[in-house]
Design an enzyme around this catalytic site. Structure first.
Site, mmCIF file in Angstrom:
data_model
loop_
_atom_site.group_PDB
_atom_site.id
_atom_site.type_symbol
_atom_site.label_atom_id
_atom_site.label_comp_id
_atom_site.label_asym_id
_atom_site.label_seq_id
_atom_site.Cartn_x
_atom_site.Cartn_y
_atom_site.Cartn_z
ATOM 1 N N CYS A 108 0.829 -1.206 0.000
ATOM 2 C CA CYS A 108 0.000 0.000 0.000
ATOM 3 C C CYS A 108 0.865 1.259 0.000
ATOM 4 C CB CYS A 108 -0.937 -0.008 1.205
ATOM 5 S SG CYS A 108 -2.073 1.397 1.253
ATOM 6 N N CYS A 201 -6.952 -2.048 8.122
ATOM 7 C CA CYS A 201 -8.090 -1.396 8.763
ATOM 8 C C CYS A 201 -9.432 -1.996 8.353
ATOM 9 C CB CYS A 201 -8.069 0.099 8.464
ATOM 10 S SG CYS A 201 -8.107 0.513 6.710
#
EC number: 2.8.1.13
Length: 371
Positions: A108, A201
């Site tokens: 990411c 998350c």
């Protein structure tokens, strides 16, 4: 003063980072990023957030918006859902299907936060710099460990290019976490007492294997004791298990704990060994690829490495090969170095970069066990 776009996540770290930049007199712009949509991405199994009136990401945006208002900065939001799927998530799934254990945070950072997000901030807002709430230090295109060694996040930034680091600011790099909390509380920031997020998350409190089952169908098979060649249990999919794993094996009635030492995806077998048999898990050199080396000015006699986050430094010798490949030697041996994970290279406080671990060895023997 500079125009700085900061990634506001709705957490205390980015909140304090934005607050500090504003206090320094910079023109600060908050930018909230969303990378996941559970409905669009068919993330259904075990996803309790689908039953909530406000999904966690929207709650984070509301928190970020409250902080931005407190600080007195504008906030915008941008979606990189498709980009995350194409560049990060499909890569993640492919690696698992091939028997590797990738690190989604590093992917990411490489493809989204310090590429798509970074470029968007520069082009859309004309930013001089892009800031993040990471515990690391960027200086003249070089990366250094954060002062707070318990929170240092340089490991996750090893694939970020030097050209990007030249325009990146980490306001928290020279701070301890306790100081960040104190500043947030003294400034009465809305996120001052918000719990730190851990893991990916959008997975939330689910087991990672439950999440993966949305995208990789279960393939039940057997668990084999590598020392006796006997079947000792069953599993739901060999690709769900990682080297060194102890939890989740569900092996009852054993005299001691067992850990994963390998798997055979074609035969649908997971191989385990007793915890007392450390030799099955210990390697002393590795081969890695996709090297990102941001700094060529280092002492080859002073190199150390981390094979995973929050692991102690290991003294290493590095042999640099062609095509961004390396061999890394650690003669004293180390347990559970895992193919697919990142190796981060250091010269003291300086983080030189990193590479993806492909194969691990003990002397001339590759640790890829089968029976």
């Amino acid at each position: 003063m500079s125009k700085i776009v900061i990634g506001l996540s709705g957490g205390v770290d980015s909140s304090v980072a934005a607050y500090l930049l504003k206090q320094q007199g910079h023109e600060v712009i908050g930018l909230f990023m969303r990378n996941w949509d559970s409905l669009v991405n068919s993330d259904i199994l075990g996803n309790s957030s689908l039953n909530q009136s406000l999904c966690p990401q929207e709650q984070d945006f509301q928190d970020a918006s409250r902080v931005a208002k407190q600080i007195g900065i504008p906030i915008y939001r941008v979606d990189f859902i498709k980009e995350y799927w194409d560049s990060v998530f499909e890569n993640l799934i492919e690696q698992y299907q091939n028997g590797f254990t990738p690190n989604p945070d590093i992917l990411c950072n490489k493809y989204i936060k310090f590429d798509k997000f970074f470029n968007y901030a520069i082009e859309k807002f004309g930013a001089d710099y892009v800031a993040m709430g990471h515990y690391a230090i960027a200086k003249e295109g070089n990366l250094y460990r954060g002062i707070d060694q318990s929170k240092d996040q340089s490991y996750f930034l090893t694939q970020v290019r030097s050209q990007v680091l030249e325009k990146v600011i980490f306001p928290l790099g020279n701070m301890e976490k306790s100081e960040v909390r104190r500043i947030a509380q003294e400034a009465n920031l809305y996120t001052a007492n918000k719990k730190d997020s851990t893991g990916i998350c959008f997975i939330g409190e689910r087991k990672f294997t439950d999440f993966l089952q949305n995208y990789i169908p279960t393939q039940p098979g057997t668990i084999v004791d590598i020392t006796t060649k006997k079947i000792v249990g069953n599993h739901i999919g060999a690709m769900y298990y990682t080297l060194g794993q102890r939890k989740g094996l569900n092996l009852g009635g054993m005299k001691e704990p067992y850990f994963v030492v390998g798997h055979d995806l074609e035969k649908k077998q997971v191989f385990v060994a007793p915890a007392s048999e450390k030799k099955w898990l210990t390697s002393n050199w590795l081969f890695a690829q996709n090297l990102n080396l941001n700094n060529h000015d280092f002492n080859p006699e002073n190199l150390s490495a981390k094979f995973r986050y929050r692991q102690k430094d290991v003294r290493v010798k590095v042999e640099f090969l062609e095509n961004d490949q390396i061999k890394v030697y650690y003669p004293e041996g180390f347990e559970a170095v895992t193919p697919g994970q990142q190796i981060a290279l250091y010269d003291g406080q300086k983080c030189l970069g990193g590479a993806v671990i492909k194969n691990i060895y003990w002397n001339e023997n590759e640790l890829n066990y089968s029976v």
